[in-house]
Structure formats: C-alpha cells, structure tokens
Motif scaffolding. Structure first.
Motif, PDB file in Angstrom:
ATOM      1  N   PRO A  87     -17.524  71.567  19.187  1.00  0.00           N
ATOM      2  CA  PRO A  87     -18.512  72.614  19.421  1.00  0.00           C
ATOM      3  C   PRO A  87     -19.475  72.720  18.241  1.00  0.00           C
ATOM      4  O   PRO A  87     -19.231  72.121  17.202  1.00  0.00           O
ATOM      5  CB  PRO A  87     -17.636  73.873  19.520  1.00  0.00           C
ATOM      6  N   GLY A  88     -20.548  73.489  18.408  1.00  0.00           N
ATOM      7  CA  GLY A  88     -21.525  73.642  17.329  1.00  0.00           C
ATOM      8  C   GLY A  88     -22.844  74.143  17.869  1.00  0.00           C
ATOM      9  O   GLY A  88     -22.914  74.659  18.991  1.00  0.00           O
ATOM     10  N   LEU A  89     -23.889  73.960  17.071  1.00  0.00           N
ATOM     11  CA  LEU A  89     -25.234  74.371  17.481  1.00  0.00           C
ATOM     12  C   LEU A  89     -25.773  73.326  18.464  1.00  0.00           C
ATOM     13  O   LEU A  89     -25.790  72.139  18.134  1.00  0.00           O
ATOM     14  CB  LEU A  89     -26.167  74.443  16.268  1.00  0.00           C
ATOM     15  N   LEU A 111     -18.460  53.888  21.767  1.00  0.00           N
ATOM     16  CA  LEU A 111     -18.855  55.187  21.222  1.00  0.00           C
ATOM     17  C   LEU A 111     -17.755  56.197  21.533  1.00  0.00           C
ATOM     18  O   LEU A 111     -17.270  56.265  22.667  1.00  0.00           O
ATOM     19  CB  LEU A 111     -20.170  55.614  21.898  1.00  0.00           C
ATOM     20  N   TYR A 112     -17.356  56.961  20.521  1.00  0.00           N
ATOM     21  CA  TYR A 112     -16.344  58.006  20.725  1.00  0.00           C
ATOM     22  C   TYR A 112     -16.961  59.362  20.397  1.00  0.00           C
ATOM     23  O   TYR A 112     -17.314  59.616  19.237  1.00  0.00           O
ATOM     24  CB  TYR A 112     -15.121  57.765  19.819  1.00  0.00           C
ATOM     25  N   GLY A 113     -17.113  60.208  21.422  1.00  0.00           N
ATOM     26  CA  GLY A 113     -17.559  61.577  21.192  1.00  0.00           C
ATOM     27  C   GLY A 113     -16.330  62.410  20.876  1.00  0.00           C
ATOM     28  O   GLY A 113     -15.364  62.407  21.639  1.00  0.00           O
ATOM     29  N   VAL A 114     -16.325  63.105  19.726  1.00  0.00           N
ATOM     30  CA  VAL A 114     -15.096  63.797  19.308  1.00  0.00           C
ATOM     31  C   VAL A 114     -15.335  65.280  19.059  1.00  0.00           C
ATOM     32  O   VAL A 114     -16.464  65.735  18.903  1.00  0.00           O
ATOM     33  CB  VAL A 114     -14.466  63.149  18.041  1.00  0.00           C
ATOM     34  N   ASN A 115     -14.222  66.010  18.995  1.00  0.00           N
ATOM     35  CA  ASN A 115     -14.242  67.445  18.770  1.00  0.00           C
ATOM     36  C   ASN A 115     -14.302  67.742  17.263  1.00  0.00           C
ATOM     37  O   ASN A 115     -13.506  67.211  16.481  1.00  0.00           O
ATOM     38  CB  ASN A 115     -12.965  68.044  19.380  1.00  0.00           C
ATOM     39  N   HIS A 116     -15.222  68.600  16.890  1.00  0.00           N
ATOM     40  CA  HIS A 116     -15.415  68.937  15.476  1.00  0.00           C
ATOM     41  C   HIS A 116     -14.139  69.512  14.836  1.00  0.00           C
ATOM     42  O   HIS A 116     -13.795  69.181  13.696  1.00  0.00           O
ATOM     43  CB  HIS A 116     -16.555  69.963  15.382  1.00  0.00           C
ATOM     44  N   ALA A 154      -4.703  62.708  17.994  1.00  0.00           N
ATOM     45  CA  ALA A 154      -5.459  61.846  18.913  1.00  0.00           C
ATOM     46  C   ALA A 154      -5.318  62.291  20.360  1.00  0.00           C
ATOM     47  O   ALA A 154      -6.176  61.997  21.195  1.00  0.00           O
ATOM     48  CB  ALA A 154      -4.998  60.393  18.777  1.00  0.00           C
ATOM     49  N   THR A 155      -4.230  63.002  20.657  1.00  0.00           N
ATOM     50  CA  THR A 155      -3.984  63.297  22.077  1.00  0.00           C
ATOM     51  C   THR A 155      -3.705  64.758  22.413  1.00  0.00           C
ATOM     52  O   THR A 155      -3.877  65.168  23.557  1.00  0.00           O
ATOM     53  CB  THR A 155      -2.782  62.466  22.604  1.00  0.00           C
ATOM     54  N   GLU A 156      -3.244  65.550  21.440  1.00  0.00           N
ATOM     55  CA  GLU A 156      -2.893  66.927  21.806  1.00  0.00           C
ATOM     56  C   GLU A 156      -3.096  67.910  20.663  1.00  0.00           C
ATOM     57  O   GLU A 156      -2.455  67.805  19.614  1.00  0.00           O
ATOM     58  CB  GLU A 156      -1.416  66.985  22.270  1.00  0.00           C
ATOM     59  N   VAL A 157      -4.016  68.835  20.873  1.00  0.00           N
ATOM     60  CA  VAL A 157      -4.249  69.929  19.925  1.00  0.00           C
ATOM     61  C   VAL A 157      -4.170  71.222  20.719  1.00  0.00           C
ATOM     62  O   VAL A 157      -4.847  71.369  21.735  1.00  0.00           O
ATOM     63  CB  VAL A 157      -5.636  69.806  19.246  1.00  0.00           C
ATOM     64  N   ARG A 158      -3.303  72.149  20.262  1.00  0.00           N
ATOM     65  CA  ARG A 158      -3.144  73.393  21.029  1.00  0.00           C
ATOM     66  C   ARG A 158      -3.581  74.588  20.194  1.00  0.00           C
ATOM     67  O   ARG A 158      -3.114  74.764  19.066  1.00  0.00           O
ATOM     68  CB  ARG A 158      -1.661  73.583  21.387  1.00  0.00           C
ATOM     69  N   PRO A 159      -4.475  75.411  20.718  1.00  0.00           N
ATOM     70  CA  PRO A 159      -4.818  76.630  19.983  1.00  0.00           C
ATOM     71  C   PRO A 159      -3.651  77.597  20.053  1.00  0.00           C
ATOM     72  O   PRO A 159      -3.003  77.706  21.099  1.00  0.00           O
ATOM     73  CB  PRO A 159      -6.025  77.173  20.745  1.00  0.00           C
ATOM     74  N   ALA A 336     -21.864  72.525  23.192  1.00  0.00           N
ATOM     75  CA  ALA A 336     -21.816  73.544  22.131  1.00  0.00           C
ATOM     76  C   ALA A 336     -20.526  74.352  22.182  1.00  0.00           C
ATOM     77  O   ALA A 336     -20.102  74.913  21.186  1.00  0.00           O
ATOM     78  CB  ALA A 336     -23.020  74.476  22.242  1.00  0.00           C
ATOM     79  N   TYR A 337     -19.884  74.407  23.369  1.00  0.00           N
ATOM     80  CA  TYR A 337     -18.676  75.225  23.535  1.00  0.00           C
ATOM     81  C   TYR A 337     -17.446  74.382  23.818  1.00  0.00           C
ATOM     82  O   TYR A 337     -16.494  74.859  24.450  1.00  0.00           O
ATOM     83  CB  TYR A 337     -18.896  76.256  24.659  1.00  0.00           C
ATOM     84  N   LEU A 338     -17.445  73.135  23.399  1.00  0.00           N
ATOM     85  CA  LEU A 338     -16.303  72.245  23.666  1.00  0.00           C
ATOM     86  C   LEU A 338     -15.004  72.903  23.189  1.00  0.00           C
ATOM     87  O   LEU A 338     -14.866  73.274  22.028  1.00  0.00           O
ATOM     88  CB  LEU A 338     -16.530  70.930  22.922  1.00  0.00           C
ATOM     89  N   PRO A 339     -14.023  73.079  24.089  1.00  0.00           N
ATOM     90  CA  PRO A 339     -12.767  73.706  23.661  1.00  0.00           C
ATOM     91  C   PRO A 339     -11.962  72.757  22.790  1.00  0.00           C
ATOM     92  O   PRO A 339     -12.072  71.530  22.920  1.00  0.00           O
ATOM     93  CB  PRO A 339     -12.026  73.977  24.986  1.00  0.00           C
ATOM     94  N   VAL A 340     -11.141  73.331  21.905  1.00  0.00           N
ATOM     95  CA  VAL A 340     -10.422  72.505  20.930  1.00  0.00           C
ATOM     96  C   VAL A 340      -9.420  71.572  21.617  1.00  0.00           C
ATOM     97  O   VAL A 340      -9.040  70.532  21.073  1.00  0.00           O
ATOM     98  CB  VAL A 340      -9.737  73.395  19.862  1.00  0.00           C
ATOM     99  N   THR A 341      -9.017  71.923  22.844  1.00  0.00           N
ATOM    100  CA  THR A 341      -8.080  71.071  23.572  1.00  0.00           C
ATOM    101  C   THR A 341      -8.724  69.757  24.030  1.00  0.00           C
ATOM    102  O   THR A 341      -8.015  68.812  24.344  1.00  0.00           O
ATOM    103  CB  THR A 341      -7.544  71.819  24.819  1.00  0.00           C
ATOM    104  N   SER A 342     -10.062  69.705  24.079  1.00  0.00           N
ATOM    105  CA  SER A 342     -10.750  68.449  24.417  1.00  0.00           C
ATOM    106  C   SER A 342     -11.016  67.700  23.118  1.00  0.00           C
ATOM    107  O   SER A 342     -12.026  67.929  22.444  1.00  0.00           O
ATOM    108  CB  SER A 342     -12.082  68.721  25.130  1.00  0.00           C
TER     109      SER A 342
END
Ligand code: ZN
Length: 345
Positions: A87-89, A111-116, A154-159, A336-342
C-alpha cells in the motif's frame, strides 16, 4: 540466468516520500540508493501528492543508475525486477510500478509486484540470515503501524488484532507541532529527544494501552501534552528535549510491551522491528533490553534498512523467486490499499 538462489534482483520502492532502489544477489545485499526526495517538504505540508509523484519520476533513472553502479552491475545483468505495488500513495506507487514494468519489458525479465509491509519484514533477512518461521513483526513509521505474525514472508503474513488509532510518525509530528512546547521548527522528534531527560514527565501505568493488543497513541499524545502544560503552569516550561524524550520512551514502552505479549501468546521466540520509526536511536536500545529480559530474540535491521528502501523490495522479490512463486502479470496494478495478506500481486 542464474539459479533463483543467486538471482540478481532490482528492487524499486516509491510508496511514500523516498525513491529507494536496491540490488540483491539472492539473499545478499549488493547496494542500495535512496533519493532524498521531498520528504521534509511533504511532512511540513509544502509538497502535495502530485509533487511527491513528480519527484519520484525525476529521481527514478538517476537513482537506479546509482544503485547499479554501486553494485558493480549493469541493467542487462539483472535476472528480475521487484517493485512495491502497495500500500502507499496512489500516484507515487504508479510511478514505481510503471518504471518497473518498463525495465521488465525492455530487459525481458520477470516482474514481481510486492507488498510494502511484507518487504519491511523481508529486510530482516539481509543482515541476519533466514527469518525464523514463524516470527512476529512490529512495523512503525509515519504512514503505517502494524503488528504481524509471519509464518513465511514469501507465502503467509497475518495481521494480528492490533490497531493503533494513529501511526507512530503521525503522533510524533503532532506532538512536535503542539504550540507552546517549544519544538524547533522542522526538527524531527528523534533529534530533539537526544539530549532530553525522559523522567521529566511520568505517565500513569497503562497510558497508551487500548483493548487487548490495541494501542492508543492518540491517548498517549494527549497525556504528554497535558502533562507538559501542567508542568509549565507549576514552574516554568518543560524543555522540548525532555518532552520529546519522555514521549518517545512512552511510545517504545507501549509498543514493545504489546509486541512481546503477542510473541508470548503465539509461542513465538523471534520479533522483528522495522519501519522508519525503528531507525530512531531512542527506540533501539530500550527495545533490545526489553526483549532480552523477556527472552525474545530481536531482529532490528540497521537504520537505513528500517527506513523505506529498495533493498527490502529486492529482497522480497528474491524470496518469492527462491520459493518458486509465479511472477506478476505485466499489467499488474498499483494498489494504494493492498492488504498485508497479499504479499505479491
Ligand atoms: Zn514503510
């Protein structure tokens, strides 16, 4: 192309104010470069989102070139491109994503689009080796503050169910901007706090605590302002350095206490702390001490790798490659609102 373990990956970070470019080979950082950008002007409200996006655009090519030359490699040597997709501006993200697509397309590389946020966690890999699985992560900066459980970056991040009513940097900025507290104009709270005596203001226990793992930094902000005002009425102004020091220590106290409680509850022995606010000198030593006492192993990337940077993006890109995950489509969106789980898009 090299095997995934030795892949040369370029990372592009433009989610906020800094244009950050990093180059890694597998898990090894070769170089990174950060353009100063318009961070100070944006924080003081002089530069709007369009100015920030334009600054990224202008800084992109020179910063990529600087990072490549520091790494001693050229564009054709790259095996993959990674970019913060969110996510971001929104406008700033778009500049980075467009540049990354152009490099990927021109070079014929994945190309790898990744979560900030996941990239901040991946930064913990660079200096200290493989991330323990699982680990907990406390991220704090001007824009985002979160508490995460990371079984595998690389595969699992849980808030975790932790919420802050205000981000750490935002609260610092508001305290520094309080009229009458005498903060030098434009000075970061970390710099002001350096000579302060944190005992100048004492908070009642539990200030800053919300329900369960939640934080109430707005409550802490109000408490610091009220206490400084009361001291001023009683016997003259409290030095700005003391207010800053007391406030920073109180923030560190509440955040690390909650993070350690999370580790205990989930049976996790390792905590990573990252994000721009983790670069601050006053946070690092107390966080270390508190984790030591609690028997929690702490990973605290060096300050330059806690701030937003391209190395963390390149590292997460390399992690995805090594894990054998598919690259992103070339029409990947900036979100801009990419959830941390992605973790990737
Ligand atoms: Zn960040």
């Amino acid at each position: 192309m090299s095997g995934p373990d030795g892949a040369l990956v370029l990372g592009i970070e433009t989610s906020c104010h800094e244009t950050g470019i990093g180059v890694v080979r597998g898990h090894t950082l070769l170089a990174h470069a950060v353009a100063p950008g318009v961070a100070e002007r944006a924080r003081s409200g002089e530069a709007g989102p369009e100015d920030v996006a334009r600054a990224h655009l202008e800084a992109m090519t020179p910063t990529v070139n600087r990072a490549l030359s520091r790494a001693g490699v050229g564009l054709p040597d790259l095996d993959a491109i990674a970019v913060t997709a969110g996510p971001g501006l929104a406008g700033s993200l778009m500049v980075g994503v467009a540049a990354a697509k152009a490099y990927a397309l021109a070079l014929g590389r994945p190309l790898y689009g990744v979560n900030h946020l996941a990239a901040h966690v991946a930064a913990g890999r660079l200096e200290h080796g493989a991330l323990p699985q699982p680990c907990a992560a406390l991220l704090m900066s001007d824009e985002h503050s979160s508490l995460l459980l990371v079984p595998d970056v690389a595969t699992e991040v849980r808030p975790l169910d932790a919420a802050m009513d205000e981000a750490v940097g935002e609260v610092f900025a508001k305290v520094a901007g309080t009229p009458g507290l005498g903060f030098p104009e434009g000075a970061g709270i970390d710099r002001v706090a350096r000579d302060g005596l944190p005992d100048a203001i004492v908070f009642p226990p539990g200030t800053g605590d919300g329900e369960a793992y939640d934080f109430s930094l707005a409550g802490l902000r109000t408490a610091v302002v009220r206490r400084a005002e009361a001291r001023e009425r009683a016997g003259g102004p409290v030095p700005a350095a003391d207010v800053a020091a007391a406030f920073q220590d109180a923030v560190v106290d509440v955040l690390t206490r909650k993070a350690i409680a999370v580790c205990r509850e989930h049976g996790v022995r390792d905590l990573l702390i990252g994000g721009g606010a983790a670069a601050g000198a006053r946070l690092r030593e107390p966080a270390r001490q508190r984790c030591d006492v609690a028997g929690i192993r702490l990973r605290l990337p060096e300050p330059g790798l806690c701030d937003d940077n391209g190395a963390m993006v390149a590292t997460l890109g390399a992690e995805l490659m090594i894990a054998g995950l598919q690259p992103s489509a070339l029409d990947l969106p900036a979100d801009a609102y990419l959830p941390v789980t992605s973790i990737t898009v």
